[in-house]
Every structure is written in C-alpha cells, then in structure tokens.
Design a protein around this motif. Structure first.
Motif, short mmCIF file in Angstrom:
data_model
loop_
_atom_site.label_atom_id
_atom_site.label_comp_id
_atom_site.label_asym_id
_atom_site.label_seq_id
_atom_site.Cartn_x
_atom_site.Cartn_y
_atom_site.Cartn_z
N PHE A 107 8.43 5.36 -3.39
CA PHE A 107 9.20 4.70 -3.74
C PHE A 107 8.61 3.40 -4.77
O PHE A 107 9.12 2.91 -5.52
N LEU A 108 7.20 3.15 -4.31
CA LEU A 108 6.74 2.18 -5.37
C LEU A 108 6.15 3.14 -6.38
O LEU A 108 5.58 2.10 -7.29
N GLN A 109 6.28 4.17 -6.53
CA GLN A 109 5.80 4.71 -7.78
C GLN A 109 6.87 4.73 -9.13
O GLN A 109 6.57 4.22 -9.90
N ASN A 112 9.42 1.36 -8.28
CA ASN A 112 9.30 0.49 -8.13
C ASN A 112 8.27 -0.54 -7.21
O ASN A 112 7.82 -0.72 -6.40
N PRO A 113 7.37 -1.09 -8.28
CA PRO A 113 6.19 -0.99 -8.16
C PRO A 113 6.63 -2.86 -7.65
O PRO A 113 7.47 -3.36 -8.25
N LEU A 114 5.73 -2.74 -6.96
CA LEU A 114 5.88 -4.12 -5.95
C LEU A 114 4.47 -4.89 -5.85
O LEU A 114 3.56 -4.50 -5.60
N GLN A 115 4.27 -6.10 -6.08
CA GLN A 115 3.17 -6.61 -5.94
C GLN A 115 3.15 -8.10 -4.32
O GLN A 115 4.42 -8.84 -4.57
N PRO A 116 2.23 -8.32 -4.51
CA PRO A 116 1.99 -9.38 -3.08
C PRO A 116 2.75 -11.40 -3.75
O PRO A 116 2.50 -10.82 -4.58
N GLY A 117 3.24 -11.58 -2.90
CA GLY A 117 4.14 -12.95 -3.67
C GLY A 117 5.66 -12.83 -3.59
O GLY A 117 6.08 -13.75 -3.90
N GLN A 118 5.67 -11.42 -3.83
CA GLN A 118 6.99 -11.11 -4.05
C GLN A 118 7.66 -11.54 -2.98
O GLN A 118 7.97 -11.49 -1.85
N THR A 119 9.04 -11.62 -2.87
CA THR A 119 10.44 -12.33 -2.03
C THR A 119 10.98 -12.04 -1.22
O THR A 119 11.72 -11.10 -2.77
N PHE A 120 11.94 -10.74 -0.35
CA PHE A 120 12.92 -10.54 0.18
C PHE A 120 13.72 -11.92 0.41
O PHE A 120 13.02 -11.98 0.88
N GLY A 121 15.60 -11.12 0.02
CA GLY A 121 16.30 -12.29 0.73
C GLY A 121 16.74 -11.56 1.63
O GLY A 121 16.95 -10.51 1.18
N ASP A 174 9.91 3.35 5.13
CA ASP A 174 10.98 4.28 4.30
C ASP A 174 11.91 3.73 4.35
O ASP A 174 12.39 2.13 4.13
N LEU A 175 12.34 3.24 2.82
CA LEU A 175 13.21 2.40 1.54
C LEU A 175 13.64 3.22 0.71
O LEU A 175 13.55 4.17 0.59
N GLN A 176 14.86 2.81 0.37
CA GLN A 176 16.05 2.68 -0.63
C GLN A 176 16.24 2.07 -1.45
O GLN A 176 17.36 1.40 -0.94
N ARG A 177 16.43 2.51 -2.65
CA ARG A 177 17.25 1.48 -3.95
C ARG A 177 18.61 1.85 -4.13
O ARG A 177 19.41 3.25 -3.46
N THR A 231 0.90 -1.01 -0.05
CA THR A 231 0.31 -0.06 0.42
C THR A 231 0.96 1.51 -0.18
O THR A 231 2.07 1.13 -0.06
N ASP A 232 0.16 2.74 -0.14
CA ASP A 232 1.09 3.66 0.50
C ASP A 232 1.66 3.62 1.36
O ASP A 232 2.58 4.51 1.07
#
Length: 316
Positions: A302-304, A306-315, A288-291, A271-272
């Motif tokens: 950030f999401l504007q 770097n769009p993300l979707q549920p189900g993606q995985t952070f490692g 708060d995130l940073q590429r 979400t926003d």
C-alpha cells in the motif's frame, strides 16, 4: 422426514448442502427474490437458490409471507406450495423474512432455526458481527424451536466455539456455518427418534444484535484502540471499516493494538509492517489497507503507491 428449507445467503447454503448430503427429503426451498448485483445490475440468485436449482429442488421466492401484508398474492402462493409439499418440519437459516404464525403452525414438527449465537446472548440479525465487536470470548450455534418472538424459542441443541483474537466475521462465519449444518442434521435425526429435548432460554443475558449499517463503518479515533480493532474485524468483509485520508475513504482490514499515545487519528509511525495511528487509548498499527477502487493490500505494498508520513491525520 420430509422438510422445507428457508434461507438465503452462504450461511444457509452450507446447512442446505449438509441436509441434502445426509439424504433428507427436501421438498421445497424458500429463499429471497433475486437481487441486482455487479456493474450491470444483473439479477443474481441467492446461494441457496443456486444450490437448489443445481440439485433439482423446487424453489419459491415470495417477497413476503404475510397474507395481510404488501404482497398477499406472494404469501398465498407460498402457502399453497408449502401445503402441497406435505412437509413434517421446516428448517430456517438466515432467511431474511419474518415467519407469520400460519407458517409456524403448518409443519407438524414446527420450524427449527439455525442461529449463530449462544442464545440468548445475541438475538437478531447480526450475531456474528456483534459478538466480535463486543469482545466475546466465545459464540456458537443454537438450534431453536421457533415461536412468534424474535429468536425467543426453546433451545434444542447448543454448541460453543472460541472466538480467536484474529477472527473476523468472515472467518468466524465459515466455522459457524459448518457447525450449523452439522447440528441441524443431528437435531433432525434426534427428532425422528424422539430424542430432541427442549430447554427454555434463560431470562437473563439477552442482547439484541442490530443489523449492520454502513454508517457504522466510519472509524471513531477517539475510542480505545481495542474497541476499534474489534470493529475492524467485526466489519470484515462487510461493510469494511473506513477512515478519511486526504479526501479518500481508506478501508482498514487488519490492525494490532500497540502501546503509543498521541492526538487521536494522527499517524505516529510509518514502516513496511504497518501504519501506526493514535487512538483515544493506545494506538493501532494498521497492517492491511485498501484505497477506493483498489485491492486489499499489506502495508508494504500500500505504501509503495500511497506514501504516508508521521503527522498526517486520519479523519472520520
């Protein structure tokens, strides 16, 4: 009272500025050698050196103070400078070099250290980071009479501060730096009139605050969300907690613990307001995130890009 001051980063500069403003006779400043920084790797002075030069205080930058060490010439020159300064006391704050016995013995009133912990809770190099990481409810400043041990000397003045639930190392550092400057001025004023009392440290409750290693920055999503959230705050501003996403190391700067479950590292909601990621216990809403190469941004911005979707995985 005539003094020397040994310190290097902003934490130490705050104390030096307080001592200077209070009118103490600062005969000599010891600080770390200039370090390369920036893209051009230009040599930059430490914050303590910059302050000393601005205010006309003599500066020495030995690479070591050990007369039998790797740089004996540096140590010998520093000893000559300290002896010529005819100091009564040395004040030490986040200097970064071990003081050998000859330094501890040189000033008639010894060496006083400004330590950012309620000793003996966190001895060592990173007491602010470790207090937040451990979930301590409070920390503080201890003015300590230095001895040959690692932060083992008698306590002279102690004052506590609360650690807020939103405190990062950066915010807590600034409060403790200000407190350290105030307390060292008070300690020296008391010492001048014989009113400074020494109290041995308790034998119980000793912990060692190991220096922060960049390798610690990688988020282990199998840990409980509360542990990860504390580490995110403890590693802000350095080294910054990181997690891999599509081959990039994303820095995580702020998060909230939320009641959700899933496979650790899996994105549960986007979400926003934040990106919710499952942990070993509960979940984190990262706000708060940073590429790499980018700026720290709230989740909405950030999401504007770097769009993300549920189900993606952070490692890791």
């Amino acid at each position: 009272m005539r003094l020397a001051f040994a310190g290097t980063p902003e934490f130490a500069e705050a104390a030096l500025a307080r001592l200077h403003a209070a009118g103490f006779d600062i005969a000599l400043v010891l600080t770390q050698p200039d370090r390369p920084a920036g893209r051009g790797l230009k040599l930059n002075p430490s914050p303590v050196k910059a302050f000393a030069q601005t205010h006309g205080i003599a500066v020495a930058q030995p690479r070591s103070l050990r007369l039998d060490g790797k740089y004996p010439a540096d140590a010998a020159q520093a000893r000559e400078a300290l002896q010529a300064a005819h100091i009564d006391v040395m004040v030490v704050a986040a200097y970064g070099l071990i003081l050998p016995q000859w330094v501890l013995d040189l000033p008639p009133r010894g060496c006083l250290n400004i330590h950012a912990s309620l000793l003996p809770r966190w001895r060592g190099a990173a007491p602010i980071h470790r207090a937040i990481e451990a979930g301590d409810a409070r920390t503080g400043i201890t003015i300590m009479q230095m001895d040959a041990g690692l932060d083992t000397g008698d306590m002279l003045l102690v004052e506590a501060v609360a650690i807020g639930t939103n405190d990062s190392t950066g915010s807590l550092h600034d409060r403790l730096a200000d407190l350290g400057g105030r307390l060292i001025v008070e300690a020296l004023e008391l010492a001048a009139c014989g009113g400074l009392k020494r109290t041995p440290q308790p034998a119980e409750g000793v912990n060692y605050a190991h220096k922060i290693d960049k390798g610690e920055a990688s988020v282990d999503w199998s840990l409980p969300a509360t542990n990860i959230e504390r580490r995110i705050r403890a590693f802000d501003p350095f080294p910054g907690a990181t997690a891999q996403l599509d081959g990039e190391a994303i820095k995580l700067w702020r998060a909230q613990v939320v009641p959700a479950t899933g496979e650790p590292g899996t994105v549960l909601a986007v979400t926003d307001e934040g990106v919710t990621v499952a942990c070993g216990e509960a979940a984190l809403k990262i706000t708060d995130l940073q590429r790499p190469g980018g700026k720290r941004q709230p989740a909405r911005q950030f999401l504007q890009s770097n769009p993300l979707q549920p189900g993606q995985t952070f490692g890791r």
